[in-house]
Design an enzyme around this catalytic site. Sequence first.
Site, short mmCIF file in Angstrom:
data_model
loop_
_atom_site.label_atom_id
_atom_site.label_comp_id
_atom_site.label_asym_id
_atom_site.label_seq_id
_atom_site.Cartn_x
_atom_site.Cartn_y
_atom_site.Cartn_z
N HIS A 55 45.96 38.37 41.51
CA HIS A 55 45.51 37.00 41.28
C HIS A 55 45.38 36.67 39.80
O HIS A 55 44.52 35.90 39.39
CB HIS A 55 44.18 36.73 42.00
N ARG A 56 46.24 37.29 38.99
CA ARG A 56 46.32 37.04 37.56
C ARG A 56 45.08 37.48 36.78
O ARG A 56 44.97 37.24 35.59
CB ARG A 56 46.60 35.54 37.29
N LEU A 57 44.15 38.15 37.41
CA LEU A 57 42.95 38.60 36.71
C LEU A 57 43.23 39.99 36.12
O LEU A 57 42.60 40.98 36.48
CB LEU A 57 41.75 38.64 37.66
N HIS A 58 44.18 40.01 35.20
CA HIS A 58 44.64 41.26 34.62
C HIS A 58 43.58 41.86 33.70
O HIS A 58 42.67 41.16 33.22
CB HIS A 58 45.92 41.04 33.81
#
Length: 220
Positions: free
Chosen positions: A197-200
């Site tokens: 979810h792009r929460l790298h």
Amino acid sequence: MVRVGHFLAECAIRTVMETRGKLDEDHVDRDPLAQFRAWLDDARAAGVFEPEAAALATATPDGAPSARMVLLKGFDERGFRFFTSYESRKGAELEANPRAALLLHWKELGRQVRIEGPVEHLSRRESAEYARTRSRASRLSALASPQSRVVASREELEALVAQAGERHRDGEIPLPDHWGGYLLSPQVYELWQHREHRLHDRLRYRRGWPGPWVVERLGP
């Protein structure tokens, strides 16, 4: 044998993927060089194609950027080494503005590393030592190629290499004055790891003058 190699690579990737959620301040090595070495070892074990390949970014004195792929040819406490023609575009830009950035991306592992810092020439001795490890064909290309300059055709380029080979048919191929190594001395590292979810995850190491490296989390 090929199937066995693929299986082992897949196992290595799966092992890394299962543990990659631990990219946080409590699990990384406080020494960024040691952490980089561990990640590079993971990439090699996973069978990543040319894991030492890095995008090298340079800029002109007025800030116009350019980037290209190079191969890292070693690293230690002094910094990261790569080799090229000093007369190439990157060589001219580094001469005028001796700072650069490296980016290594290992897609299979969902990881990348950014390294930034000043750049200087390696010694002539170090450049010669590395040149001796290259194939004869590669050394002839470095000697003959007018890197980054216009050539009329592929045939002209091949003729230049052939002529250099004829001149040095019976002897050692000399190290060109215009070719050698660079050393990038890191002042900043950044580790990036893919998360859902792009929460790298992004962790930055920066020099805490005076003192040890400071590790900071950045927003993705």
